[in-house]
Design a protein around this motif. Structure first.
Motif, PDB file in Angstrom:
ATOM      1  N   LYS A 143       4.125   0.121  -7.740  1.00  0.00           N
ATOM      2  CA  LYS A 143       3.768  -1.326  -8.003  1.00  0.00           C
ATOM      3  C   LYS A 143       2.692  -1.410  -8.695  1.00  0.00           C
ATOM      4  O   LYS A 143       2.273  -2.435  -9.312  1.00  0.00           O
ATOM      5  N   LYS A 144       1.675  -0.500  -8.834  1.00  0.00           N
ATOM      6  CA  LYS A 144       0.621  -0.515  -9.563  1.00  0.00           C
ATOM      7  C   LYS A 144       1.074  -0.511 -11.089  1.00  0.00           C
ATOM      8  O   LYS A 144       0.106  -0.930 -11.901  1.00  0.00           O
ATOM      9  N   ASN A 145       2.255   0.205 -11.258  1.00  0.00           N
ATOM     10  CA  ASN A 145       2.212   0.431 -12.861  1.00  0.00           C
ATOM     11  C   ASN A 145       3.564  -0.494 -13.490  1.00  0.00           C
ATOM     12  O   ASN A 145       3.406  -0.565 -14.478  1.00  0.00           O
ATOM     13  N   VAL A 146       4.243  -0.966 -12.597  1.00  0.00           N
ATOM     14  CA  VAL A 146       5.341  -1.736 -12.818  1.00  0.00           C
ATOM     15  C   VAL A 146       5.850  -2.813 -12.232  1.00  0.00           C
ATOM     16  O   VAL A 146       5.461  -2.720 -10.975  1.00  0.00           O
ATOM     17  N   ILE A 147       6.277  -3.764 -12.860  1.00  0.00           N
ATOM     18  CA  ILE A 147       7.220  -4.845 -12.059  1.00  0.00           C
ATOM     19  C   ILE A 147       8.495  -4.173 -12.159  1.00  0.00           C
ATOM     20  O   ILE A 147       9.320  -4.152 -13.041  1.00  0.00           O
ATOM     21  N   HIS A 148       8.969  -3.995 -10.690  1.00  0.00           N
ATOM     22  CA  HIS A 148      10.260  -3.159 -10.822  1.00  0.00           C
ATOM     23  C   HIS A 148      11.317  -4.195 -10.141  1.00  0.00           C
ATOM     24  O   HIS A 148      11.529  -4.146  -9.201  1.00  0.00           O
ATOM     25  N   PHE A 149      12.089  -4.482 -11.232  1.00  0.00           N
ATOM     26  CA  PHE A 149      13.229  -5.345 -10.955  1.00  0.00           C
ATOM     27  C   PHE A 149      14.713  -4.660 -11.148  1.00  0.00           C
ATOM     28  O   PHE A 149      15.618  -5.157 -11.656  1.00  0.00           O
ATOM     29  N   ASN A 150      14.649  -3.269 -10.922  1.00  0.00           N
ATOM     30  CA  ASN A 150      15.784  -2.554 -11.320  1.00  0.00           C
ATOM     31  C   ASN A 150      16.148  -1.690  -9.945  1.00  0.00           C
ATOM     32  O   ASN A 150      16.381  -0.456  -9.905  1.00  0.00           O
ATOM     33  N   ASN A 151      16.139  -2.476  -8.896  1.00  0.00           N
ATOM     34  CA  ASN A 151      16.365  -1.821  -7.651  1.00  0.00           C
ATOM     35  C   ASN A 151      17.915  -1.609  -7.174  1.00  0.00           C
ATOM     36  O   ASN A 151      18.182  -0.937  -6.516  1.00  0.00           O
ATOM     37  N   ALA A 207       0.862  -1.284   0.192  1.00  0.00           N
ATOM     38  CA  ALA A 207       0.023  -0.114   0.029  1.00  0.00           C
ATOM     39  C   ALA A 207       0.731   1.498   0.056  1.00  0.00           C
ATOM     40  O   ALA A 207       0.541   2.246  -0.566  1.00  0.00           O
ATOM     41  N   ASP A 208       2.018   1.076   0.599  1.00  0.00           N
ATOM     42  CA  ASP A 208       2.829   2.300   0.705  1.00  0.00           C
ATOM     43  C   ASP A 208       3.704   2.370  -0.641  1.00  0.00           C
ATOM     44  O   ASP A 208       4.582   3.351  -0.744  1.00  0.00           O
TER      45      ASP A 208
END
Ligand code: PLP
Length: 405
Positions: free
Chosen positions: A29-37, A24-25
């Motif tokens: 996360k709603k827009n992308v699968i972010h595997f570029n951390n 929720a924070d």
């Protein structure tokens, strides 16, 4: 997410953290699968809010006035960073990024011709070119502590490399590719035993796992806000151990790092502020503080466990695909997963994934050239996972990848 369907260890790693709150924070996360951390993570809401609130304050009352208004909170940011790494706030300098932090420490060392710098095979390009620069300017030599077949540092060989000319041991904790975690605390033991300065680049480890300067035994440590700490871009820090601060003269001085009381001379600030400079992005600094507090609240051990679980899952799924080779140089692994796909350019894969709202990045050989040459590495796709990623995202990523190759 159906927890009961997951393996026990994965379930535990979910339960240790409040995953629903974390989702929720995290608006991104709603827009992308972010595997570029390992590039730059998705910021959580409190980090965003802290910055926006400060920008609004600057617009409403003036930049300098906003800074004065938030003086106490700004001091708290130093305390939070110090807590994160087991240091004192007077040992922390907040700077523009990890590179500036690292360079302020490195170039503060009074190198002389014949001094030796010992570093590691997976050293980060920016650090290595600074050693080359120092070799050209001051005649120092650069020597690499070898790693064994298992990818681990050869500490026994390091012991034999030590003599009175070794001025610095300098190592990247987690390199930008491969997922390797260098056992920097082993280097620290040798550095302490022989009283040699020890500098650690913790840019990829900070926020990803517990990092404690006493356990590592380092004198200096640099890191950034935007990667695994989930803070804003354009801010980082340098830690310098109290006992060595007085021995280090920053490469540039200004009216923040030094006090000008006598027209003919200046006095350096007695604490780590001597490595800072006057102008700062205070919205980013306050966002950075919020990011550190956010990580401390979740707990660095919990974060590391969850990242490990996700990375193990991702690596095993990639390995099961014909034509994909993962680049793993040690059993000591973290959330950074790099791989090559036969017959495909890494940049094409990254572009195509981005079109499908999956963020990854390209790891080029020149960012860790020694390791890349030794292991004959091509350009690699880097998928770096964080605790706010999940098994469903990994599954989707694998399915999209299968469709691309
Ligand atoms: C291992 C390592 N060190 C240092 C840096 C530089 O950090 P910054 O871009 O914050 O200066 C990076 C950036 O990717 C990195 O991966």
């Amino acid at each position: 997410m159906c927890l009961s369907a997951l393996p026990k260890k994965t379930r535990e790693s979910y339960m240790a953290i409040d995953i629903d709150k974390i989702y929720a924070d995290t608006p991104g996360k709603k827009n992308v699968i972010h595997f570029n951390n390992a590039g730059s993570s998705l910021m959580p809401r409190p980090v965003l809010d802290a910055q926006i609130a400060h920008l609004k304050l600057e617009a409403n009352i003036g930049g300098y006035e906003a800074m004065a208004h938030k003086q106490d909170q700004i001091k708290e940011v130093y305390r939070s960073i110090a807590t994160l790494i087991g240091a004192h706030s007077s040992e922390i300098a907040i700077v523009e990024n990890a590179t500036v932090g690292w360079a302020m420490g490195f170039y503060a060392i009074d190198f002389k011709p014949g001094d030796r710098i010992l570093t590691v095979e997976a050293e980060y390009a920016s650090n290595y070119v600074a050693y080359l620069h120092m070799a050209k300017e001051k005649g120092v030599s650069i020597e690499v502590i070898p790693s064994g077949e298992d990818g681990n540092l050869c500490i026994d060989i390091l012991e034999n490399m030590i003599d009175e000319n070794v001025k610095l041991i300098s190592a990247t904790h987690i390199p930008t590719n491969s997922g390797l975690v260098n056992t920097v605390a082993e280097l620290g033991k040798v550095a302490r035993k022989h009283d040699i300065l020890f500098l650690v680049d913790a840019c990829q480890s900070i926020g990803q796992m517990p990092v404690n300067v006493d356990e590592i035994g380092c004198d200096m440590l640099s890191a950034t806000s935007r990667k695994y700490l989930r803070g804003p871009r354009g801010v980082g820090f340098l830690y310098v151990r109290k006992s060595v601060i007085e021995k280090l003269h920053p490469p540039i001085v200004d009216l923040r790092s030094a006090i000008w009381e006598d027209p003919g001379t200046y006095t350096l600030h007695p604490d780590a502020r001597r490595f800072e400079n006057w102008e700062n992005n205070y919205a980013a600094i306050l966002g950075f503080g919020a990011a550190v507090d956010y990580a401390l609240n979740i707990g660095l051990e919990n974060i590391q466990k969850r990242i490990d679980q996700l990375a193990i899952n991702l690596r095993s799924k990639l390995k099961a695909i014909d034509g994909i080779t993962t680049h793993t140089i040690s059993k000591n692994q973290c959330g950074i997963v790099t791989f090559h796909i036969n017959g495909h350019k890494a940049s094409d894969i990254v572009d195509q994934l981005r079109k499908k709202h999956i963020n990854t990045s390209v790891s080029e050989p020149r960012s860790t050239l020694l390791d890349a040459n030794k292991n004959k590495l091509p350009d690699l796709v880097r998928a770096s996972v964080h605790y706010y990623n999940d098994e469903e995202e990994i599954e989707q990523f694998i399915n999209v990848l299968r469709g691309l190759i």
